[in-house]
Each structure stands twice: as structure tokens, then as C-alpha cells.
Design a protein around this motif. Sequence first.
Motif, short mmCIF file in Angstrom:
data_model
loop_
_atom_site.label_atom_id
_atom_site.label_comp_id
_atom_site.label_asym_id
_atom_site.label_seq_id
_atom_site.Cartn_x
_atom_site.Cartn_y
_atom_site.Cartn_z
N THR A 115 8.38 9.38 1.79
CA THR A 115 7.15 9.03 2.50
C THR A 115 7.44 8.70 3.96
O THR A 115 6.74 9.17 4.86
N THR A 143 -1.03 12.59 4.01
CA THR A 143 0.04 11.94 4.76
C THR A 143 -0.48 11.40 6.09
O THR A 143 -0.18 10.27 6.48
N ALA A 154 -2.57 8.37 5.51
CA ALA A 154 -1.73 7.23 5.15
C ALA A 154 -1.08 6.62 6.39
O ALA A 154 -0.97 5.40 6.51
N ILE A 198 -7.20 1.18 -3.21
CA ILE A 198 -6.34 2.37 -3.27
C ILE A 198 -6.74 3.30 -4.42
O ILE A 198 -6.96 4.50 -4.20
N THR A 253 -3.71 4.58 8.21
CA THR A 253 -4.00 3.34 7.49
C THR A 253 -2.85 2.35 7.62
O THR A 253 -3.07 1.15 7.84
N SER A 313 0.82 -1.21 0.00
CA SER A 313 0.00 0.00 0.00
C SER A 313 0.86 1.26 0.00
O SER A 313 0.44 2.30 -0.50
N LEU A 314 2.04 1.14 0.58
CA LEU A 314 2.94 2.28 0.67
C LEU A 314 3.39 2.75 -0.70
O LEU A 314 3.57 3.94 -0.95
N TYR A 322 6.06 10.55 7.16
CA TYR A 322 5.37 9.80 8.22
C TYR A 322 5.95 10.18 9.59
O TYR A 322 5.22 10.43 10.54
#
Length: 520
Positions: A246, A394, A397, A142, A400, A69-70, A250
Motif C-alpha cells: 500500500t 489507491t 485512499a 470504511i 483520505t 484506516s490503512l 501511495y
Amino acid sequence: MDQKRWVYTPKEINVKRGVAYGLTDLMGGGWNNIVSGVIFAYLTLSVGLNPAMAGAITGVARIFDAIFSLIFGTITDGFYKTKLGKKYGRRHFWMLIGLIGFAISFLAFWVPATSIFGPGHDFVYYLTVYTLTELFVGMILIPWETLPTEMTTDYTKRTVLSGSRMFISATGTSLVFFILAILQSLPSAAAKKNAYLFAGILWTILFVVAIFISYRMTWERPLTKEFIAELDARPKLTVGQYIRETLHDYGQTFRNSAFRKHLTIYIFSFTGKDFYATLLPTFIVVCLGMASNIPWVLNAFAVFGILSTLIAAKLMITHGPRFLYSLSYIGIILAMIAYGLVYFLHVKNPLTVLIIITIIYQMSRGILEFTPWNVFPFIPDVDHIMTRGDKAGTYAAVMTFFRKSTGALATWLAGILLEELGYVTNATHQSVGVTDRVALVFMIAPIILIAIALIVSWTFKLNRQTHETLQAEINRLEAGGNKSEATSETREVVEELTGHPYESLWPDQTFEERQVQKNK
């Protein structure tokens, strides 16, 4: 590229279109509850895997899914450059591939491995098929979640598209358990023996039809020269660079005090719910000695979660999130204590009592699931005064990613605990004390996790009043107001929400300006 293809043809957005879009969440809600509430029971009570191996299957697969998913979002973002992406849509192409793969792998999961490969291959077969199913589900969800942004820029119309999701998802939850309860209640021995297979067939048909309707009744923003130029102007990142960026983004979210508390509440409460869903069938069938259809009959009362969600929508406005958290978590803790008392007090013919307890639990669960995602839209505003950035995606995400990871670990840990407690799959009689220990874990594990979420929720200060103060200060600063003119009350609220001194907030440059300067 043919701009006249249906995938690039906008249509009127109304309630009917909103329902059609939301139908994919019939699978979304249903699948999540199959993962947390059905698969572990199927692998242990029907297939006969030991609980540690059954937990490992969902645990390993969901970790792969979290990593997938990332990176998959950026794959769909750039897919417009390919011939397939131009012809079939950069989002819809992957939805179709995911739909086809899901139809095959999800159905295959319910086919006994021994009927294909013979005995001895159960673990590898179910791990492989389940992992593929998780990846295909991500391949559908997604790109599907981006469609409201693709279909319209109008806030109200996007709300119409997304508004039906909550109720359709809850309907999916109820249907999953209702179908399985009916099949396991049939008098035919063959029907009971093959209940999971028949349920899998019905679920597959239901989900595939729902997803296909969403696929055909939605569209994407046409790839005009102007839009392609806009897409091409975005920073070019390799997959490795994207992952590093990412992960850095995060990490930055944890500087936000309100988000740290919000994520803690979210993760602990949802993981407590996962433990309940995973262990309920074992508790009902093994500890209480009830029929195999009873767990699914009880889970079908998830429909009461829809009622409590409607109530929660009103209470969110009048009483705020802290009240809802307390109402939900205290209700779940009382329900778990009541489940334990049914077992340890040896209540005879406990079905009526269990139904009452389950209704209380499901209504509390409905509030548990409703509240965090209704608090979430206010979290990026706290970040905005810290960074002057717009990072809602972000933050979503991060939630999730951690939800998928901890959900995987919950089921895995539950399986390991059952094996350590001496539970033997498909044994006619468990060893002395095993059912007592299993009942204690079923009761205590969710209570501990929910109690942690409850305690943290008492320190959570983001509500309508504090958000109004925060938003007013953001508006004042955006209008050119001086930070030195902030009132003491405003400073106190903003510092409480962000966890940082007021003077360090609202940097001179916007987040985008800093990013441009960084990339030069």
C-alpha cells in the motif's frame, strides 16, 4: 451460511433506498464538524484543558485513526472466511460492532471526567475515549463506503445510492451546530452548564438511529461458490505485506503531476478550513467577548453551503474547476479579512455583520468542499495513460490518509499556537495583547493556507477540455493506435497533465500484467 439472511437479500434500489444508505453520512458530516469545530472549544472553554493539551487529544487520536484506516479495509475484505463474517456479512458485522462502540464512547466523551474519576484525569480520559470514538467511526465508515459496490454493479443504481450523501452530510453539519446553539441559548443556567452533555446525548441518538437504518436497509453480495472462488483467487497478503504494498502504491501516485497539484490544493484548502473551525469559538467568545452560543449560531449558517454546492454543480460544467477554486478561495480570504476588521476596528454590536461575513464564508466553504471530489474522478484517467492501470481506489485512499493526518495536525498546531501566544483557558481576563495575537492567528493562518491553494490552483490544467483530449488519446491507444501518430496538441496536453514525456507513457504491458509478472 444462510444465504436467505437479510444481509444477503438484494432489494429494489430507488431514491428511498439511496436516502437510507446515505443516512450514515449524517454522522459522517456531523462528526467531521464536531471534530474540527466543537471538540477543541469543548475541551478548552468547558472542560478547562489548556489549548496545547486539547489540540494533542484530537491530533494523537487522528494519527492512530489514519494508521487504523490503512489496514482495516483489508481486514473486512478477508472477513468472509470467518463464521461471523459469513453469518452477519463481512461489512455489516463491523458496522454493527462500530455502531455499538460508537454509541458508548461518543456519549461518554461528553460526560465530565471529574464526575467519574475525580480531578486530575481529564487528559487521559478524553484522549482514551476520543481515540476509541475515532476508531469506531472508522469501523463504521470504511465498510459502509464499500456497500454500493456490494449492492449492485449498475452504474446508475450506484449513483442513486451515493447521490444523497452530499446533502445528508451537509444536513448533519447544520444539525450539529443548530442543536448546540439552541441548548446554549436556553435561559436555564443548568441547561447552559450542561449544554455539551445534552447536545452529546441528542447527537448520539440522532447518529445511532441514522446508522442503524443504513445498516438494516443495505445488503452485501451473496457469498456464492463462484464469488468465494473469485475472492480466494486474489493475492494472499499478510498485514505487513499489505502495508508495504500500500505504501509503495501511495508513493507511485506522486509521479502524477495533476494529482500532486490536486492533492496540494485539497490539503492546504481543507487545513485552512480546519484552522477556521478550530479557532472560531475562541475568537468569538474570548476576543470579541460575545456569548458562548454565538459561535454555534454562526456555524449553523453552514446550511448556505448546500445552496452554493448546487450553484457549483452548474459552474463546474460551464466554467471548470479553476474558476470554482478562485471563487471559493477569494471569498474565504475576504471573509477572514472581514472577521479581523470586526475585531481590530472594535465594531459595536457586530452580530449582524458577523452573520453576513459567515454566510459569505459558508457559501465559499461549500464550493471548497464540493470541487476537489468532483475533480477527483478524472485524476485516475491521467494515471491510466501513465501506467495502463485502474487505481482509483489507491488515489482516493491517499487523499483520505493525508486529509486525516493534516486535519489532526491543524487542530494540534492551533492549540500549541494559542498556548505560545499566552492564551489562558477559562481566565476572567487575558494578559495585555493576547486577544490581539489570537485574532491575528485566527485571521492570518487560514489566509496563508488558502492563498497557497489558490496559487497552485492557477497552474491546475485538468478541466473538461483537457480531459476530453486525454480520454480521446486513451481511447485511440486502446484501439491499437500508434503513439507516433499523436498530434502535437495531444502530446502537449498529456505531458502537461502527467508531468512526463509522451514517449514514456502508455507502457507495452498493462498494470495487471506487470503485477502478475512481478509476483511470479
